[in-house]
Design an enzyme around this catalytic site. Sequence first.
Site, PDB file in Angstrom:
ATOM      1  N   ARG A  69      34.762   1.218  19.601  1.00  0.00           N
ATOM      2  CA  ARG A  69      34.943  -0.036  18.853  1.00  0.00           C
ATOM      3  C   ARG A  69      34.035  -0.068  17.634  1.00  0.00           C
ATOM      4  NH1 ARG A  69      34.795  -5.341  21.818  1.00  0.00           N
ATOM      5  NH2 ARG A  69      35.653  -5.991  19.830  1.00  0.00           N
ATOM      6  N   GLN A 100      31.366 -15.788  16.578  1.00  0.00           N
ATOM      7  CA  GLN A 100      31.478 -15.192  17.915  1.00  0.00           C
ATOM      8  C   GLN A 100      31.725 -13.693  17.781  1.00  0.00           C
ATOM      9  OE1 GLN A 100      34.156 -17.989  20.463  1.00  0.00           O
ATOM     10  NE2 GLN A 100      34.600 -18.433  18.328  1.00  0.00           N
ATOM     11  N   ASN A 101      31.918 -13.228  16.561  1.00  0.00           N
ATOM     12  CA  ASN A 101      32.251 -11.821  16.352  1.00  0.00           C
ATOM     13  C   ASN A 101      31.003 -10.942  16.429  1.00  0.00           C
ATOM     14  OD1 ASN A 101      34.786 -12.754  16.011  1.00  0.00           O
ATOM     15  ND2 ASN A 101      34.846 -12.495  13.799  1.00  0.00           N
ATOM     16  N   HIS A 118      27.347 -13.911  19.972  1.00  0.00           N
ATOM     17  CA  HIS A 118      27.660 -12.935  21.023  1.00  0.00           C
ATOM     18  C   HIS A 118      27.085 -11.552  20.749  1.00  0.00           C
ATOM     19  CE1 HIS A 118      31.263 -15.671  22.269  1.00  0.00           C
ATOM     20  NE2 HIS A 118      30.124 -16.061  22.766  1.00  0.00           N
ATOM     21  N   CYS A 126      17.850  -2.557  25.944  1.00  0.00           N
ATOM     22  CA  CYS A 126      17.602  -2.046  27.292  1.00  0.00           C
ATOM     23  C   CYS A 126      18.413  -2.864  28.288  1.00  0.00           C
ATOM     24  CB  CYS A 126      16.104  -2.187  27.574  1.00  0.00           C
ATOM     25  SG  CYS A 126      15.694  -1.886  29.295  1.00  0.00           S
ATOM     26  N   CYS A 130      13.635  -4.951  29.381  1.00  0.00           N
ATOM     27  CA  CYS A 130      12.187  -4.789  29.371  1.00  0.00           C
ATOM     28  C   CYS A 130      11.756  -5.147  27.950  1.00  0.00           C
ATOM     29  CB  CYS A 130      11.800  -3.352  29.705  1.00  0.00           C
ATOM     30  SG  CYS A 130      12.146  -2.177  28.382  1.00  0.00           S
ATOM     31  N   THR A 191      39.590 -18.888  15.805  1.00  0.00           N
ATOM     32  CA  THR A 191      39.112 -18.832  17.193  1.00  0.00           C
ATOM     33  C   THR A 191      40.049 -19.646  18.072  1.00  0.00           C
ATOM     34  OG1 THR A 191      37.283 -19.287  18.723  1.00  0.00           O
ATOM     35  CG2 THR A 191      37.482 -20.757  16.841  1.00  0.00           C
ATOM     36  N   SER A 192      40.263 -19.154  19.298  1.00  0.00           N
ATOM     37  CA  SER A 192      41.146 -19.865  20.218  1.00  0.00           C
ATOM     38  C   SER A 192      40.437 -21.066  20.831  1.00  0.00           C
ATOM     39  CB  SER A 192      41.623 -18.912  21.316  1.00  0.00           C
ATOM     40  OG  SER A 192      40.518 -18.458  22.081  1.00  0.00           O
ATOM     41  N   ASN A 216      44.015 -21.427  11.227  1.00  0.00           N
ATOM     42  CA  ASN A 216      44.517 -20.565  12.309  1.00  0.00           C
ATOM     43  C   ASN A 216      46.035 -20.508  12.185  1.00  0.00           C
ATOM     44  OD1 ASN A 216      45.184 -19.448  14.987  1.00  0.00           O
ATOM     45  ND2 ASN A 216      43.057 -19.926  15.494  1.00  0.00           N
TER      46      ASN A 216
HETATM   47  P1  NAD Z   1      40.494 -15.049  20.760  1.00  0.00           P
HETATM   48  O1  NAD Z   1      41.107 -13.693  20.890  1.00  0.00           O
HETATM   49  O2  NAD Z   1      40.369 -15.896  21.962  1.00  0.00           O
HETATM   50  O3  NAD Z   1      41.309 -15.903  19.679  1.00  0.00           O
HETATM   51  C1  NAD Z   1      41.680 -15.358  18.462  1.00  0.00           C
HETATM   52  C2  NAD Z   1      42.239 -16.453  17.600  1.00  0.00           C
HETATM   53  O4  NAD Z   1      42.487 -15.892  16.306  1.00  0.00           O
HETATM   54  C3  NAD Z   1      43.550 -17.067  18.068  1.00  0.00           C
HETATM   55  O5  NAD Z   1      43.450 -18.473  18.032  1.00  0.00           O
HETATM   56  C4  NAD Z   1      44.579 -16.575  17.041  1.00  0.00           C
HETATM   57  O6  NAD Z   1      45.630 -17.518  16.814  1.00  0.00           O
HETATM   58  C5  NAD Z   1      43.712 -16.415  15.822  1.00  0.00           C
HETATM   59  N1  NAD Z   1      44.216 -15.477  14.830  1.00  0.00           N
HETATM   60  C6  NAD Z   1      45.030 -14.394  15.013  1.00  0.00           C
HETATM   61  N2  NAD Z   1      45.244 -13.779  13.830  1.00  0.00           N
HETATM   62  C7  NAD Z   1      44.569 -14.479  12.890  1.00  0.00           C
HETATM   63  C8  NAD Z   1      44.404 -14.331  11.481  1.00  0.00           C
HETATM   64  N3  NAD Z   1      44.972 -13.310  10.821  1.00  0.00           N
HETATM   65  N4  NAD Z   1      43.627 -15.242  10.821  1.00  0.00           N
HETATM   66  C9  NAD Z   1      43.046 -16.268  11.489  1.00  0.00           C
HETATM   67  N5  NAD Z   1      43.179 -16.453  12.817  1.00  0.00           N
HETATM   68  C10 NAD Z   1      43.931 -15.573  13.510  1.00  0.00           C
HETATM   69  O7  NAD Z   1      39.114 -14.826  20.046  1.00  0.00           O
HETATM   70  P2  NAD Z   1      37.844 -15.762  19.991  1.00  0.00           P
HETATM   71  O8  NAD Z   1      38.228 -17.192  19.979  1.00  0.00           O
HETATM   72  O9  NAD Z   1      36.955 -15.232  18.950  1.00  0.00           O
HETATM   73  O10 NAD Z   1      37.216 -15.424  21.393  1.00  0.00           O
HETATM   74  C11 NAD Z   1      35.990 -15.234  21.420  1.00  0.00           C
HETATM   75  C12 NAD Z   1      35.583 -13.838  21.959  1.00  0.00           C
HETATM   76  O11 NAD Z   1      36.184 -12.682  21.374  1.00  0.00           O
HETATM   77  C13 NAD Z   1      34.176 -13.701  21.589  1.00  0.00           C
HETATM   78  O12 NAD Z   1      33.484 -13.397  22.745  1.00  0.00           O
HETATM   79  C14 NAD Z   1      34.055 -12.552  20.595  1.00  0.00           C
HETATM   80  O13 NAD Z   1      32.803 -11.969  20.762  1.00  0.00           O
HETATM   81  C15 NAD Z   1      35.169 -11.708  20.974  1.00  0.00           C
HETATM   82  N6  NAD Z   1      35.764 -10.783  19.984  1.00  0.00           N
HETATM   83  C16 NAD Z   1      35.134 -10.338  18.837  1.00  0.00           C
HETATM   84  C17 NAD Z   1      35.801  -9.466  17.949  1.00  0.00           C
HETATM   85  C18 NAD Z   1      35.124  -8.991  16.685  1.00  0.00           C
HETATM   86  O14 NAD Z   1      33.902  -8.944  16.619  1.00  0.00           O
HETATM   87  N7  NAD Z   1      35.897  -8.649  15.639  1.00  0.00           N
HETATM   88  C19 NAD Z   1      37.087  -9.033  18.232  1.00  0.00           C
HETATM   89  C20 NAD Z   1      37.693  -9.496  19.436  1.00  0.00           C
HETATM   90  C21 NAD Z   1      37.021 -10.372  20.271  1.00  0.00           C
HETATM   91 ZN    ZN Z   2      13.683  -0.780  28.980  1.00  0.00          ZN
END
Ligand code: NAD
Ligand code: ZN
Length: 252
Positions: A69, A100-101, A118, A126, A130, A191-192, A216
């Site tokens: 990833r 959250q990314n 996150h 670690c 620690c 975000t969902s 969204n």
């Molecule tokens: P989720 O998968 O639950 O929701 C994604 C949301 O994005 C949905 O509501 C969807 O409709 C919307 N979406 C889809 N395509 C889009 C676009 N082109 N533009 C705007 N919105 C769009 O993700 P979430 O709500 O972020 O869930 C949180 C968890 O997912 C976190 O824990 C996060 O760490 C993790 N995550 C991070 C990454 C990253 O860092 N890129 C990738 C996947 C998941």
């Molecule tokens: Zn350690």
Amino acid sequence: METRLQRAAHLLDVPHLVVFTGAGMSKDSGLDTFRDADGVWSRNAPEDYASPEGFRRNPRAVWRWYLERREQILAAEPNAGHKAVAALEQLLPRVTVITQNIDGLHQRAGSRRVLELHGSVHRYKCSKNCRGVSTLTPTPELDQTEPLPCPYCGALTRPDVVWFGELLPAEVWKAAVREILACEAVLVIGTSGQVEPAASLVWYARGRGKSLVEINPAPTLINDIAEVVLPGTAAEMTPALLAALAALHAAD
Ligand code: NAD
Ligand code: ZN
């Protein structure tokens, strides 16, 4: 008559804006979301790859999955949405991104104040924690196909990301709550709203009367409490919103 974009721009034209983002923000950079039908969890079980138990059962598989990833993330570029979020700093006195990314794309696009709820794939730590929260920066030496031992205690190293069942980093969480309490408006992108406690920040904000705008392309749990919903992707709607905000300033 005011368009939806103009109304959103008015609501977000504040001294202190919080931008709250999720996986959808990076979808237009080619990185998959989690919960959508084509998302990461449609192919991999979260309990195998994103839980402490999964890591204990098979540290190598989890480590490799994150290595892969991180490679995808390093090969990806910030999209027009990330860039527009960064450019908001030119128009408004204070902009804080709470994300959250774990991909670091906001920082690469130029956002200066980013709170990573996150964690980040760009740091290791670690697995026994620690030395508190001390983190390790990936190096070719650490980027082996299996996790190396922690240089301090010998336990395995792991990605510095938050897994299911784990607490959010306390300092980051406190800073995020402070920002939510201090801001006047929140822009939610991609975000969902299903992942707690992160999503609850949006409800706190609304409960305290902050303005709320959402971008969204699909319905979310947040739709009902947002004052304006801009249905579209991060890469198309965020630059359009930035332009509407700039037009507002030009008209002053
Ligand atoms: P989720 O998968 O639950 O929701 C994604 C949301 O994005 C949905 O509501 C969807 O409709 C919307 N979406 C889809 N395509 C889009 C676009 N082109 N533009 C705007 N919105 C769009 O993700 P979430 O709500 O972020 O869930 C949180 C968890 O997912 C976190 O824990 C996060 O760490 C993790 N995550 C991070 C990454 C990253 O860092 N890129 C990738 C996947 C998941
Ligand atoms: Zn350690």
